[in-house]
Design a protein around this motif. Sequence first.
Motif, PDB file in Angstrom:
ATOM      1  N   SER A  64     -12.243  30.277  74.929  1.00  0.00           N
ATOM      2  CA  SER A  64     -11.055  30.611  74.967  1.00  0.00           C
ATOM      3  C   SER A  64     -10.222  29.258  75.170  1.00  0.00           C
ATOM      4  O   SER A  64     -10.232  28.716  76.261  1.00  0.00           O
ATOM      5  N   LYS A  66      -7.181  30.190  75.485  1.00  0.00           N
ATOM      6  CA  LYS A  66      -5.806  30.612  76.366  1.00  0.00           C
ATOM      7  C   LYS A  66      -6.575  30.761  77.693  1.00  0.00           C
ATOM      8  O   LYS A  66      -7.746  31.281  77.963  1.00  0.00           O
ATOM      9  N   THR A  73       1.155  33.000  72.362  1.00  0.00           N
ATOM     10  CA  THR A  73       0.147  32.125  71.211  1.00  0.00           C
ATOM     11  C   THR A  73       1.337  31.109  70.542  1.00  0.00           C
ATOM     12  O   THR A  73       2.423  31.445  70.570  1.00  0.00           O
ATOM     13  N   LYS A  74       0.949  30.483  69.568  1.00  0.00           N
ATOM     14  CA  LYS A  74       1.715  29.813  68.631  1.00  0.00           C
ATOM     15  C   LYS A  74       2.671  30.728  67.733  1.00  0.00           C
ATOM     16  O   LYS A  74       3.881  30.258  67.593  1.00  0.00           O
ATOM     17  N   LYS A  75       2.254  31.674  67.358  1.00  0.00           N
ATOM     18  CA  LYS A  75       2.916  32.726  66.838  1.00  0.00           C
ATOM     19  C   LYS A  75       3.955  33.260  67.730  1.00  0.00           C
ATOM     20  O   LYS A  75       5.150  33.329  67.302  1.00  0.00           O
ATOM     21  N   ASP A  76       3.638  33.652  68.987  1.00  0.00           N
ATOM     22  CA  ASP A  76       4.684  33.939  69.836  1.00  0.00           C
ATOM     23  C   ASP A  76       5.863  33.024  70.082  1.00  0.00           C
ATOM     24  O   ASP A  76       7.014  33.177  70.216  1.00  0.00           O
ATOM     25  N   ASP A 145      -8.962  35.105  72.615  1.00  0.00           N
ATOM     26  CA  ASP A 145      -7.956  34.969  71.598  1.00  0.00           C
ATOM     27  C   ASP A 145      -7.678  35.997  70.598  1.00  0.00           C
ATOM     28  O   ASP A 145      -8.442  36.866  70.365  1.00  0.00           O
TER      29      ASP A 145
END
Length: 145
Positions: A64, A66, A73-76, A145
Motif C-alpha cells: 500500500s 497509503k 487520496t488524489k481524488k480527495d 488503497d
Amino acid sequence: MIGAKIKELRNELGISQAELAKRISVSQQTIGSWETNRSEPNLDALKKLASIFNTSVDYIIGNSKKRHYYDLTKKDEIDIAEQAEQIIEGIQTSADVNFYGEPATKEQMESMRDIIETGLRINKEKAKKKFTPKKYRDNGAKGGD
C-alpha cells in the motif's frame, strides 16, 4: 524494500536500532539484518512494527502507498481544491462576506485558500476516521488503497 521502509520509519520516529529492538524484543543485529534486507521480519514482528510506527503492515511490506486508512487520496485532494475554490469564489462575489474591509489582495485570497484547504483536509480525515468500518481499520488493512 521492507528494509528501507523499516529504516525510514525508524528514522522518522527518531529512535536507534537498539531502541527499536528493545521495543519489539529482538536483537539490534536482527533490526540491522531487516534494514539491509538480509532477512525479513515474521508476521508477529511486522504487527509490532506497525503498531510502533502507527501504520499498517501493508504499508511496511509495500502493498500500500497509503500510510493510514484515513490518508487522503488524489481524488480527495482534487475534491478539496475544488471545494476551496468554490468557497473562495463565494467570498469574492459576496458583499456580505468581507473580512478585510476592502477588496482582498491576491496574497490575502491565497492565504484564505490555504486556510480553507487545511480545514477541509482535517475534516475529511476526521470523517474517514469516524465513518470507515472497523473491518477496514484493523488487521493490516489500515493502509489499504
